[in-house]
Design a protein around this motif. Structure first.
Motif, PDB file in Angstrom:
ATOM      1  N   PHE A 150      13.259  28.130  -7.953  1.00 25.77           N
ATOM      2  CA  PHE A 150      12.619  28.022  -6.648  1.00 25.77           C
ATOM      3  C   PHE A 150      11.107  28.245  -6.691  1.00 25.77           C
ATOM      4  N   ARG A 151      10.568  28.534  -7.863  1.00 24.25           N
ATOM      5  CA  ARG A 151       9.114  28.538  -8.003  1.00 24.25           C
ATOM      6  C   ARG A 151       8.571  27.112  -8.065  1.00 24.25           C
ATOM      7  N   ILE A 152       9.450  26.159  -8.314  1.00 26.94           N
ATOM      8  CA  ILE A 152       9.079  24.740  -8.368  1.00 26.94           C
ATOM      9  C   ILE A 152       9.135  24.187  -6.949  1.00 26.94           C
ATOM     10  N   TRP A 153       8.050  23.636  -6.471  1.00 25.19           N
ATOM     11  CA  TRP A 153       7.947  23.297  -5.056  1.00 25.19           C
ATOM     12  C   TRP A 153       8.976  22.272  -4.605  1.00 25.19           C
ATOM     13  N   TRP A 154       9.239  21.249  -5.437  1.00 25.05           N
ATOM     14  CA  TRP A 154      10.155  20.203  -4.987  1.00 25.05           C
ATOM     15  C   TRP A 154      11.607  20.661  -5.002  1.00 25.05           C
ATOM     16  N   VAL A 155      11.931  21.628  -5.857  1.00 23.48           N
ATOM     17  CA  VAL A 155      13.282  22.203  -5.849  1.00 23.48           C
ATOM     18  C   VAL A 155      13.472  23.021  -4.575  1.00 23.48           C
ATOM     19  N   ALA A 156      12.494  23.879  -4.271  1.00 19.86           N
ATOM     20  CA  ALA A 156      12.564  24.687  -3.051  1.00 19.86           C
ATOM     21  C   ALA A 156      12.629  23.794  -1.814  1.00 19.86           C
ATOM     22  N   LEU A 157      11.825  22.727  -1.803  1.00 20.16           N
ATOM     23  CA  LEU A 157      11.796  21.824  -0.652  1.00 20.16           C
ATOM     24  C   LEU A 157      13.140  21.132  -0.469  1.00 20.16           C
ATOM     25  N   PHE A 158      13.734  20.681  -1.569  1.00 14.66           N
ATOM     26  CA  PHE A 158      15.027  20.006  -1.481  1.00 14.66           C
ATOM     27  C   PHE A 158      16.083  20.928  -0.879  1.00 14.66           C
ATOM     28  N   TYR A 159      16.093  22.178  -1.320  1.00  9.09           N
ATOM     29  CA  TYR A 159      17.068  23.129  -0.784  1.00  9.09           C
ATOM     30  C   TYR A 159      16.806  23.423   0.692  1.00  9.09           C
ATOM     31  N   VAL A 160      15.562  23.541   1.077  1.00  6.92           N
ATOM     32  CA  VAL A 160      15.231  23.806   2.481  1.00  6.92           C
ATOM     33  C   VAL A 160      15.683  22.648   3.363  1.00  6.92           C
ATOM     34  N   VAL A 161      15.427  21.423   2.938  1.00 12.64           N
ATOM     35  CA  VAL A 161      15.845  20.241   3.711  1.00 12.64           C
ATOM     36  C   VAL A 161      17.368  20.169   3.799  1.00 12.64           C
ATOM     37  N   ALA A 162      18.034  20.444   2.681  1.00 18.64           N
ATOM     38  CA  ALA A 162      19.501  20.433   2.675  1.00 18.64           C
ATOM     39  C   ALA A 162      20.056  21.485   3.627  1.00 18.64           C
ATOM     40  N   PRO A 211      15.015  30.419  -1.074  1.00 17.96           N
ATOM     41  CA  PRO A 211      13.967  29.612  -1.711  1.00 17.96           C
ATOM     42  C   PRO A 211      12.579  29.895  -1.153  1.00 17.96           C
ATOM     43  N   LEU A 212      12.486  30.178   0.135  1.00 16.35           N
ATOM     44  CA  LEU A 212      11.180  30.467   0.727  1.00 16.35           C
ATOM     45  C   LEU A 212      10.612  31.782   0.188  1.00 16.35           C
ATOM     46  N   ALA A 213      11.480  32.802   0.060  1.00 13.25           N
ATOM     47  CA  ALA A 213      11.014  34.092  -0.445  1.00 13.25           C
ATOM     48  C   ALA A 213      10.563  34.003  -1.880  1.00 13.25           C
ATOM     49  N   VAL A 214      11.265  33.212  -2.684  1.00 20.17           N
ATOM     50  CA  VAL A 214      10.874  33.050  -4.084  1.00 20.17           C
ATOM     51  C   VAL A 214       9.577  32.254  -4.192  1.00 20.17           C
ATOM     52  N   PHE A 215       9.506  31.147  -3.468  1.00 16.36           N
ATOM     53  CA  PHE A 215       8.334  30.269  -3.566  1.00 16.36           C
ATOM     54  C   PHE A 215       7.068  30.951  -3.085  1.00 16.36           C
ATOM     55  N   THR A 216       7.186  31.811  -2.061  1.00 15.65           N
ATOM     56  CA  THR A 216       6.018  32.500  -1.519  1.00 15.65           C
ATOM     57  C   THR A 216       5.696  33.785  -2.277  1.00 15.65           C
ATOM     58  N   GLY A 217       6.521  34.145  -3.253  1.00 13.17           N
ATOM     59  CA  GLY A 217       6.245  35.315  -4.051  1.00 13.17           C
ATOM     60  C   GLY A 217       6.804  36.616  -3.525  1.00 13.17           C
ATOM     61  N   ILE A 218       7.565  36.575  -2.417  1.00 11.51           N
ATOM     62  CA  ILE A 218       8.181  37.800  -1.891  1.00 11.51           C
ATOM     63  C   ILE A 218       9.219  38.320  -2.863  1.00 11.51           C
ATOM     64  N   VAL A 219       9.967  37.402  -3.443  1.00 14.46           N
ATOM     65  CA  VAL A 219      10.932  37.736  -4.495  1.00 14.46           C
ATOM     66  C   VAL A 219      10.366  37.219  -5.811  1.00 14.46           C
ATOM     67  N   ARG A 220      10.264  38.088  -6.805  1.00 19.62           N
ATOM     68  CA  ARG A 220       9.672  37.709  -8.087  1.00 19.62           C
ATOM     69  C   ARG A 220      10.674  37.926  -9.235  1.00 19.62           C
TER      70      ARG A 220
END
Length: 220
Positions: A150-162, A211-220
């Motif tokens: 989920f640090r990869i933007w398109w992976v996180a985006l795909f999951y968010v859209v799904a 995915p949002l928490a990982v991508f934004t760095g809240i979860v590392r």
């Protein structure tokens, strides 16, 4: 033709099958979303949960088989109902006004198709490791799999859209499933489905937060 076959051949039978399998699916996503939230407690909590599931192999496979059968029957019944509906009204309406339809009900078909693709990719991604967008995969360290992906933007985006599609599907599906199996009577106010809305929002929020928490760095 036996009684079960005659029942399933009817529109009512297919709707009941969709209702029952829909309830099974709803129960699964609720439990799955709660498990996913363990990521906010750290790697130990999530990995321990993963090890617990794998140590209960019989139970895990029973749940997997039940879910696979439920999803398969749900999709087949949905496709057949769509075919019956189109066959009964091949020319359609000259003018169609969805006065009481919601966005969720109007997007059930494409949303369902997206979710079917998502389920396959999700299994290949996090269960078997056949798809490795981050280049690494560990059966033991689920936490690292999730974070690196989920640090990869398109992976996180795909999951968010799904998950948006899942939210809409749950909103309409939770209400219609109860009605199909006779638990909830027809409502004169179809736009006021508070329980379905609550379930959809909570499950959507739980899944999307990861995915949002990982991508934004809240979860590392």
């Amino acid at each position: 033709m036996g009684r079960i076959q005659r029942f399933y051949a009817s529109t009512v039978g297919k709707k009941v099958v969709m209702g029952v399998t829909g309830v099974i699916g709803i129960g699964f996503v609720i439990l799955h979303s709660l498990g996913n939230l363990l990521i906010f407690q750290g790697s130990t909590a999530l990995n321990s949960y993963s090890r617990f599931l794998k140590s209960s192999a019989e139970l895990l496979w029973a749940l997997r088989i039940t879910l696979i059968v439920a999803v398969t029957l749900h999709v087949i019944a949905a496709v057949q109902l769509t075919g019956q509906s189109r066959a009964a009204r091949p020319t359609g309406y000259v003018k169609h006004e969805a006065q009481v339809a919601t966005v969720a009900s109007r997007t059930m078909r494409w949303g369902g198709a997206l979710l079917l693709v998502f389920i396959v990719l999700h299994i290949l991604h996090f269960t078997t490791g056949s798809i490795r967008p981050a280049g690494v995969f560990s059966q033991e360290d689920v936490y690292s799999n999730v974070v690196s992906s989920f640090r990869i933007w398109w992976v996180a985006l795909f999951y968010v859209v799904a998950m948006i599609a899942l939210g809409f599907h749950l909103f309409h599906g939770a209400w219609s499933s109860m009605r199909s199996i006779g638990v909830s009577p027809p409502s004169p106010r179809p736009l006021h489905r508070r329980l379905s809305l609550l379930i959809a929002v909570l499950v959507w929020a739980a899944f999307t937060s990861v995915p949002l928490a990982v991508f934004t760095g809240i979860v590392r």
